[in-house]
Write an enzyme that holds these catalytic residues in place. Structure first.
Site, PDB file in Angstrom:
ATOM      1  N   ASP A   1       0.806  -1.216   0.000  1.00  0.00           N
ATOM      2  CA  ASP A   1       0.000   0.000   0.000  1.00  0.00           C
ATOM      3  C   ASP A   1       0.847   1.279   0.000  1.00  0.00           C
ATOM      4  OD1 ASP A   1       1.034  -0.103   2.531  1.00  0.00           O
ATOM      5  OD2 ASP A   1      -0.881   0.154   3.579  1.00  0.00           O
TER       6      ASP A   1
ATOM      7  N   ARG B   1      13.678  25.612   1.836  1.00  0.00           N
ATOM      8  CA  ARG B   1      13.270  26.887   1.240  1.00  0.00           C
ATOM      9  C   ARG B   1      11.952  27.406   1.802  1.00  0.00           C
ATOM     10  NH1 ARG B   1      14.216  25.119  -4.947  1.00  0.00           N
ATOM     11  NH2 ARG B   1      13.849  23.074  -3.994  1.00  0.00           N
TER      12      ARG B   1
ATOM     13  N   ASP C   1      21.866  36.247  -7.289  1.00  0.00           N
ATOM     14  CA  ASP C   1      20.859  37.132  -6.710  1.00  0.00           C
ATOM     15  C   ASP C   1      21.459  37.828  -5.496  1.00  0.00           C
ATOM     16  OD1 ASP C   1      20.625  35.315  -4.467  1.00  0.00           O
ATOM     17  OD2 ASP C   1      19.358  34.069  -5.753  1.00  0.00           O
TER      18      ASP C   1
ATOM     19  N   LYS D   1      17.841  40.750  -9.812  1.00  0.00           N
ATOM     20  CA  LYS D   1      16.705  40.233 -10.572  1.00  0.00           C
ATOM     21  C   LYS D   1      15.419  40.413  -9.796  1.00  0.00           C
ATOM     22  CE  LYS D   1      17.088  35.541  -8.743  1.00  0.00           C
ATOM     23  NZ  LYS D   1      17.484  34.156  -8.984  1.00  0.00           N
TER      24      LYS D   1
ATOM     25  N   ASP E   1      17.517  24.136  -9.001  1.00  0.00           N
ATOM     26  CA  ASP E   1      16.261  23.390  -9.071  1.00  0.00           C
ATOM     27  C   ASP E   1      15.843  23.246 -10.540  1.00  0.00           C
ATOM     28  OD1 ASP E   1      13.800  22.224  -8.729  1.00  0.00           O
ATOM     29  OD2 ASP E   1      13.098  23.630  -7.224  1.00  0.00           O
ATOM     30  N   THR E   2      15.080  24.189 -11.052  1.00  0.00           N
ATOM     31  CA  THR E   2      14.698  24.133 -12.467  1.00  0.00           C
ATOM     32  C   THR E   2      15.734  24.798 -13.361  1.00  0.00           C
ATOM     33  OG1 THR E   2      13.434  26.190 -12.296  1.00  0.00           O
ATOM     34  CG2 THR E   2      12.250  24.138 -11.873  1.00  0.00           C
ATOM     35  N   ALA E   3      16.748  25.416 -12.749  1.00  0.00           N
ATOM     36  CA  ALA E   3      17.874  26.056 -13.450  1.00  0.00           C
ATOM     37  C   ALA E   3      17.491  27.320 -14.209  1.00  0.00           C
ATOM     38  CB  ALA E   3      18.564  25.071 -14.400  1.00  0.00           C
ATOM     39  N   GLY E   4      16.264  27.811 -14.009  1.00  0.00           N
ATOM     40  CA  GLY E   4      15.851  29.035 -14.692  1.00  0.00           C
ATOM     41  C   GLY E   4      16.663  30.247 -14.249  1.00  0.00           C
TER      42      GLY E   4
END
Length: 320
Positions: A41, A100, A176, A199, A229-232
């Site tokens: 399960d 975060r 940043d 930014k 993370d998403t590399a943006g």
């Protein structure tokens, strides 16, 4: 006299077994015999196949993807060791998930990092060993000792070997404003100047680059961050310092490579020459290989910290 445990025992969950094996190799120890699986399960099942009574137990488990499953594995393993009369239980969390979510960004937000800290403490951990917490104040969320190791010196060694120390053609760049302190310390170790990418973040995992503080024209730039993370943000900053700032080339490094969503594609298509990551999180199994990503092992750092914790000697120089 070491009163908390007769010997070191290292166990691992399923999040990062390769790192656990490497840590044991550095310690000249065998990885502890435990099976961590799931019932039909989906419930987590932990079976410890060797005695731990009176031992100094270290459980290596990053709370990375799948975050909740790995977190439950860690909690149940801690409980299993505590109920098996381990002398002391240390949660070795190379990457601390939920870090975060360390404050209320808007009304009615949870502070999930504090909740996770409470869960780990309630499960029975005596102390926590981690690396590069996203927010240093998370150490204060715990009611048990937390050792937060720094991984930057591993990057310093790499870039000094690559570019030398005090190279005037090299600049360290903060992606940043929030990472300025970390980047300043890193730039001082390399003996070079720094710049900042200013930014504006529109929404989660998306940001818009606004300005570059510092002259990066004609320089070899090294972007330093704690999480990719998403590399943006990382790829956007690299594009800005190359196209707007006029940098000659861009390298990047980060402690934790979450690499979720379109991260791999973004990095592959970006102007970043090379992205260095530490092995606190393994490369995603469901992602294609990326020619620009290279990993540096943290096993020696964690092994030395474990050795010093067991021997009850200072580990303060590992924080720098």
């Amino acid at each position: 006299m070491i009163s908390h445990g007769k010997e070191i025992k290292v166990f691992a969950g399923n999040s990062n077994p390769a790192l656990a094996e490497d840590i044991c190799s550095e310690l000249y120890k065998e990885l502890g015999n435990a099976t961590v699986s799931q019932f039909a399960d989906g419930e987590c099942s932990v079976s410890v196949a060797e005695p731990v009574r009176g031992k100094d137990v270290f459980i290596v488990q990053s709370t990375c993807n799948h975050v909740n499953d790995n977190l439950m594995e860690l909690l149940i393993m801690i409980d299993a060791m505590r109920r098996a009369s381990a002398g002391r239980v240390t949660a070795v969390i190379p990457y601390f998930g939920y870090a975060r979510q360390d404050r209320k960004a808007k009304s009615r937000d949870p502070i999930s990092a504090k909740l996770v800290a409470n869960l780990i403490t309630a499960a029975g951990a005596d102390r926590v060993l981690t690396m590069d917490l996203h927010a240093a104040q998370i150490q204060g969320f715990f009611d048990i000792p937390v050792d937060n190791l720094m991984g930057a010196h591993l990057f310093v060694k790499h870039f000094i070997k690559k570019f030398g120390k005090g190279n005037e053609d090299v600049m360290i760049v903060s992606p940043d404003v929030g990472s300025t302190a970390r980047v300043r310390a890193f730039s001082m170790k390399l003996g070079v100047n720094m710049a900042i990418v200013d930014k504006r973040r529109e929404r989660a995992n998306q940001s818009e680059v606004m300005n570059i503080i510092g002259n990066v024209e004609g320089k070899t730039c090294i972007l330093l961050d704690d999480i990719v993370d998403t590399a943006g943000s990382l790829c956007g900053a690299a594009k800005a310092i190359k196209e707007i700032g006029g940098a000659k080339e861009v390298y990047a490094c980060a402690t934790h490579g979450v690499l979720s969503g379109p991260a791999i594609e973004r990095i592959e298509e970006s102007c970043i020459q090379e992205l260095l990551l530490l092995d606190t999180i393994p490369y995603p199994k469901d992602k294609p290989a990326c020619s620009k990503i290279r990993y540096i092992s943290t096993a020696s750092v964690f092994a030395e910290a474990i050795r010093r914790i067991y021997e009850e000697v200072s580990i303060s120089n590992l924080f720098d």
